[in-house]
Design a protein around this motif. Structure first.
Motif, PDB file in Angstrom:
ATOM      1  N   GLU A 190      44.353  39.014  43.593  1.00 17.40           N
ATOM      2  CA  GLU A 190      44.919  38.074  44.263  1.00 17.40           C
ATOM      3  C   GLU A 190      46.317  37.242  43.539  1.00 17.40           C
ATOM      4  O   GLU A 190      46.421  37.568  42.404  1.00 17.40           O
ATOM      5  CB  GLU A 190      43.836  36.851  44.725  1.00 17.40           C
ATOM      6  CG  GLU A 190      42.571  37.522  45.295  1.00 17.40           C
ATOM      7  CD  GLU A 190      42.779  38.015  46.840  1.00 17.40           C
ATOM      8  OE1 GLU A 190      43.730  37.558  47.242  1.00 17.40           O
ATOM      9  OE2 GLU A 190      42.025  38.671  47.234  1.00 17.40           O
ATOM     10  N   THR A 191      46.840  36.358  44.102  1.00 16.64           N
ATOM     11  CA  THR A 191      47.873  35.400  43.773  1.00 16.64           C
ATOM     12  C   THR A 191      47.607  34.885  42.334  1.00 16.64           C
ATOM     13  O   THR A 191      47.918  34.864  41.067  1.00 16.64           O
ATOM     14  CB  THR A 191      48.382  34.628  44.555  1.00 16.64           C
ATOM     15  OG1 THR A 191      48.899  35.425  45.899  1.00 16.64           O
ATOM     16  CG2 THR A 191      49.741  33.985  43.816  1.00 16.64           C
ATOM     17  N   ILE A 192      46.160  34.093  42.534  1.00 21.04           N
ATOM     18  CA  ILE A 192      45.552  33.485  41.329  1.00 21.04           C
ATOM     19  C   ILE A 192      44.392  34.352  40.704  1.00 21.04           C
ATOM     20  O   ILE A 192      43.340  34.774  41.692  1.00 21.04           O
ATOM     21  CB  ILE A 192      45.003  32.068  41.680  1.00 21.04           C
ATOM     22  CG1 ILE A 192      46.477  31.404  42.208  1.00 21.04           C
ATOM     23  CG2 ILE A 192      44.447  31.368  40.656  1.00 21.04           C
ATOM     24  CD1 ILE A 192      45.958  29.759  42.769  1.00 21.04           C
ATOM     25  N   PRO A 193      44.157  34.660  39.420  1.00 24.68           N
ATOM     26  CA  PRO A 193      43.184  35.456  39.156  1.00 24.68           C
ATOM     27  C   PRO A 193      41.652  34.587  39.414  1.00 24.68           C
ATOM     28  O   PRO A 193      41.703  33.200  39.289  1.00 24.68           O
ATOM     29  CB  PRO A 193      43.406  35.627  37.638  1.00 24.68           C
ATOM     30  CG  PRO A 193      44.733  35.293  37.473  1.00 24.68           C
ATOM     31  CD  PRO A 193      45.273  34.351  38.567  1.00 24.68           C
ATOM     32  N   VAL A 194      40.636  35.082  39.694  1.00 24.13           N
ATOM     33  CA  VAL A 194      39.483  34.528  40.099  1.00 24.13           C
ATOM     34  C   VAL A 194      38.412  35.350  39.162  1.00 24.13           C
ATOM     35  O   VAL A 194      38.059  36.509  39.088  1.00 24.13           O
ATOM     36  CB  VAL A 194      39.107  34.657  41.562  1.00 24.13           C
ATOM     37  CG1 VAL A 194      38.012  33.993  41.905  1.00 24.13           C
ATOM     38  CG2 VAL A 194      40.224  34.265  42.414  1.00 24.13           C
ATOM     39  N   ILE A 195      37.386  34.409  38.553  1.00 24.26           N
ATOM     40  CA  ILE A 195      36.536  34.834  37.783  1.00 24.26           C
ATOM     41  C   ILE A 195      35.399  35.058  38.695  1.00 24.26           C
ATOM     42  O   ILE A 195      34.667  34.259  39.558  1.00 24.26           O
ATOM     43  CB  ILE A 195      36.199  33.722  36.631  1.00 24.26           C
ATOM     44  CG1 ILE A 195      36.985  33.661  35.499  1.00 24.26           C
ATOM     45  CG2 ILE A 195      34.730  34.551  36.088  1.00 24.26           C
ATOM     46  CD1 ILE A 195      36.712  32.523  34.707  1.00 24.26           C
ATOM     47  N   LEU A 196      34.777  36.336  39.018  1.00 22.99           N
ATOM     48  CA  LEU A 196      33.850  36.783  39.817  1.00 22.99           C
ATOM     49  C   LEU A 196      32.190  36.769  39.128  1.00 22.99           C
ATOM     50  O   LEU A 196      31.401  36.503  39.723  1.00 22.99           O
ATOM     51  CB  LEU A 196      34.087  38.154  40.431  1.00 22.99           C
ATOM     52  CG  LEU A 196      35.416  38.629  41.310  1.00 22.99           C
ATOM     53  CD1 LEU A 196      35.260  39.592  41.776  1.00 22.99           C
ATOM     54  CD2 LEU A 196      35.484  37.247  42.380  1.00 22.99           C
ATOM     55  N   ARG A 197      32.451  36.881  37.850  1.00 25.71           N
ATOM     56  CA  ARG A 197      31.088  36.860  36.928  1.00 25.71           C
ATOM     57  C   ARG A 197      31.473  36.391  35.600  1.00 25.71           C
ATOM     58  O   ARG A 197      32.318  36.824  34.872  1.00 25.71           O
ATOM     59  CB  ARG A 197      30.570  38.429  36.874  1.00 25.71           C
ATOM     60  CG  ARG A 197      29.172  38.302  36.289  1.00 25.71           C
ATOM     61  CD  ARG A 197      28.670  39.324  35.921  1.00 25.71           C
ATOM     62  NE  ARG A 197      29.160  40.588  35.279  1.00 25.71           N
ATOM     63  CZ  ARG A 197      29.055  41.725  35.185  1.00 25.71           C
ATOM     64  NH1 ARG A 197      27.960  42.470  35.652  1.00 25.71           N
ATOM     65  NH2 ARG A 197      29.632  42.684  34.243  1.00 25.71           N
ATOM     66  N   PRO A 198      30.845  35.337  35.309  1.00 25.68           N
ATOM     67  CA  PRO A 198      31.081  34.769  33.804  1.00 25.68           C
ATOM     68  C   PRO A 198      30.396  35.494  32.932  1.00 25.68           C
ATOM     69  O   PRO A 198      29.489  36.264  33.052  1.00 25.68           O
ATOM     70  CB  PRO A 198      30.108  33.395  33.844  1.00 25.68           C
ATOM     71  CG  PRO A 198      29.395  33.406  35.126  1.00 25.68           C
ATOM     72  CD  PRO A 198      29.747  34.322  36.107  1.00 25.68           C
ATOM     73  N   GLY A 199      31.014  35.324  31.544  1.00 27.35           N
ATOM     74  CA  GLY A 199      30.509  36.149  30.562  1.00 27.35           C
ATOM     75  C   GLY A 199      30.807  35.555  29.017  1.00 27.35           C
ATOM     76  O   GLY A 199      31.402  34.612  29.052  1.00 27.35           O
ATOM     77  N   TYR A 200      31.083  36.534  28.138  1.00 24.32           N
ATOM     78  CA  TYR A 200      31.387  36.168  26.895  1.00 24.32           C
ATOM     79  C   TYR A 200      32.850  35.392  26.856  1.00 24.32           C
ATOM     80  O   TYR A 200      33.438  34.680  26.058  1.00 24.32           O
ATOM     81  CB  TYR A 200      31.046  37.231  25.691  1.00 24.32           C
ATOM     82  CG  TYR A 200      31.303  36.936  24.464  1.00 24.32           C
ATOM     83  CD1 TYR A 200      30.452  36.176  23.559  1.00 24.32           C
ATOM     84  CD2 TYR A 200      32.507  37.273  23.934  1.00 24.32           C
ATOM     85  CE1 TYR A 200      30.609  35.867  22.416  1.00 24.32           C
ATOM     86  CE2 TYR A 200      32.732  36.600  22.351  1.00 24.32           C
ATOM     87  CZ  TYR A 200      31.587  36.108  21.908  1.00 24.32           C
ATOM     88  OH  TYR A 200      31.602  35.963  20.451  1.00 24.32           O
ATOM     89  N   ILE A 201      33.840  36.191  27.661  1.00 27.01           N
ATOM     90  CA  ILE A 201      35.215  35.877  27.526  1.00 27.01           C
ATOM     91  C   ILE A 201      35.081  34.683  28.754  1.00 27.01           C
ATOM     92  O   ILE A 201      34.855  35.046  29.987  1.00 27.01           O
ATOM     93  CB  ILE A 201      35.976  37.069  28.031  1.00 27.01           C
ATOM     94  CG1 ILE A 201      35.958  38.429  26.995  1.00 27.01           C
ATOM     95  CG2 ILE A 201      37.410  36.755  28.212  1.00 27.01           C
ATOM     96  CD1 ILE A 201      36.317  37.782  25.749  1.00 27.01           C
ATOM     97  N   THR A 202      35.457  33.594  28.433  1.00 28.30           N
ATOM     98  CA  THR A 202      35.288  32.335  29.060  1.00 28.30           C
ATOM     99  C   THR A 202      36.459  32.023  30.012  1.00 28.30           C
ATOM    100  O   THR A 202      37.508  32.758  29.738  1.00 28.30           O
ATOM    101  CB  THR A 202      34.873  31.009  28.208  1.00 28.30           C
ATOM    102  OG1 THR A 202      36.096  30.857  27.464  1.00 28.30           O
ATOM    103  CG2 THR A 202      33.595  31.462  27.354  1.00 28.30           C
ATOM    104  N   LYS A 203      36.440  31.120  30.809  1.00 30.54           N
ATOM    105  CA  LYS A 203      37.480  30.720  31.750  1.00 30.54           C
ATOM    106  C   LYS A 203      38.469  30.013  30.782  1.00 30.54           C
ATOM    107  O   LYS A 203      39.810  30.159  30.892  1.00 30.54           O
ATOM    108  CB  LYS A 203      36.949  29.325  32.693  1.00 30.54           C
ATOM    109  CG  LYS A 203      38.231  28.913  33.505  1.00 30.54           C
ATOM    110  CD  LYS A 203      37.322  28.204  34.541  1.00 30.54           C
ATOM    111  CE  LYS A 203      38.445  27.787  35.527  1.00 30.54           C
ATOM    112  NZ  LYS A 203      39.601  26.733  35.209  1.00 30.54           N
ATOM    113  N   GLU A 204      38.314  29.318  29.586  1.00 30.74           N
ATOM    114  CA  GLU A 204      39.142  28.612  28.611  1.00 30.74           C
ATOM    115  C   GLU A 204      39.852  29.789  28.046  1.00 30.74           C
ATOM    116  O   GLU A 204      41.093  29.785  27.849  1.00 30.74           O
ATOM    117  CB  GLU A 204      38.407  27.883  27.680  1.00 30.74           C
ATOM    118  CG  GLU A 204      37.805  26.575  28.322  1.00 30.74           C
ATOM    119  CD  GLU A 204      36.591  26.890  29.015  1.00 30.74           C
ATOM    120  OE1 GLU A 204      36.081  25.943  29.788  1.00 30.74           O
ATOM    121  OE2 GLU A 204      35.916  28.039  29.142  1.00 30.74           O
TER     122      GLU A 204
END
Length: 353
Positions: A190-204
């Protein structure tokens, strides 16, 4: 089928055993192997029949996509239509490592591997044994977690054997897993990346590389009925045999409520398990009380969660009560991944006190 078990440490790779495991994959068989996240159940990602074997061995719904594991960055190009700049930036920052990217698939990847989707999930694991095995297997290994579908993901090979022994060709036993939760999944289609499953690599961490990143709204909500775009989005996952309830509220209220419910269940002849933390387990009164670790060091909780759920199964626990990690989830970081997996394991059964 007799399942061969081969012990192997990252610091002492057995090339002969890896070549044997690779041949199993090339011939359409299945091999469970360690990664830094959880044990994976590997099959040839480019072989429709092998993908079918993975689904059958796990009892996994065939619309639940598999992750294609690679061992070299250049191997991504044949299996996707294009590699966006954001994907290269993420690969540079986090590969090899616990990050999966969703991209548009090429015709080389069968729909059996992608759960019928036009997208493919790709990851390069940060585990020497895994990378060597993938290379020996031809470079493309589809691998969900190596457990019976719906049960807690295995962080020890003995649980792979418990679930899949006699149904797969080989298990590479790499000992205890380091992280203990599955990889972060980010959708780059998509135009903006989307986290579909959280894990060790965080949103931050992702935003430091990509800028703004969205989080799928279903991560901490009940997502039943939605078509899964990535592994783990639709179905109840990670569940122990005992009925799991998450208790949410102030520390004092949660302790009191769990102790009361534990007494009630024990009076009914049920064996009760409790998941607390280092600073609360002394206050619980139940048959089996376990600490998931320290709230100050959330990686300890991530590493312990699946192990504890498996241990409750081993110990015949009928009912489980767990403290909530909602505040950690709201704060971001790996706390979101912990709460996501706990909610999945409980079937989103949460009580507020």
């Amino acid at each position: 089928m007799e399942t061969k078990i081969v012990p192997m440490k990252e610091e002492n790779l057995d090339k002969n055993a890896l070549e044997e495991a690779g041949e199993v994959i090339k011939k359409g068989g299945l091999v469970a192997f360690p990664t830094e996240t959880v044990y994976g159940l590997g099959g040839n990602a480019l072989d429709e029949a092998a993908a079918g074997k993975i689904y059958r061995a796990k009892g996994r719904p065939s619309d639940n996509p598999l992750i294609v594991h690679i061992c070299r960055l250049e191997d991504i190009y044949p299996i996707v239509k294009e590699v966006p700049e954001g994907a290269l930036k993420l690969a540079d920052a986090f590969w090899p490592g616990p990050l999966t990217m969703i991209l548009r698939k090429s015709d080389k990847v069968p729909y059996a591997t992608t759960g019928g989707l036009d997208t493919v999930a790709v990851r390069m694991p940060g585990h020497k044994t895994a990378l060597a095995f993938i290379g020996a297997a031809g470079g493309y290994v589809a691998a969900p977690s190596a457990n019976t579908s719906g049960k807690p993901s295995p962080t020890l090979a003995k649980y792979v054997t418990e679930d899949l022994g006699g149904r797969i060709d080989m298990i590479i036993d790499g000992g205890r897993i380091a992280i203990g939760l599955e990889s972060t999944i980010v959708d780059l289609t998509e135009t903006i990346p989307v986290i579909l499953r959280p894990g060790y690599i965080t949103k931050e961490m992702l935003e430091k590389v990509l800028g703004y990143v969205e989080t799928d709204k279903t991560i901490l909500d009940d997502d039943a009925g939605q078509a899964p775009k990535a592994p783990g989005m639709k179905y109840k996952h990670y569940a122990p045999k005992g009925e799991l309830t998450i208790m949410s509220g102030s520390r004092e209220m949660v302790i009191e409520a769990i102790n009361q419910k534990s007494r009630e269940m024990e009076d009914k002849g049920k064996k009760v398990g409790v998941i607390g933390t280092d600073d609360t387990i002394a206050f619980y009164r139940a048959d089996v009380v376990k600490s998931a670790g320290s709230r100050e060091k959330e990686d300890t909780i991530a590493r312990a969660l699946y192990r504890i759920l498996r241990e409750f199964d081993d110990e015949g626990v009928d009912v489980i009560y767990s403290e909530s990690f909602e505040e950690s989830a709201k704060a971001g970081g790996i706390g979101q991944a912990i709460m996501n997996r706990l909610l999945k394991a409980a079937g989103h059964h949460i009580e507020r006190v």
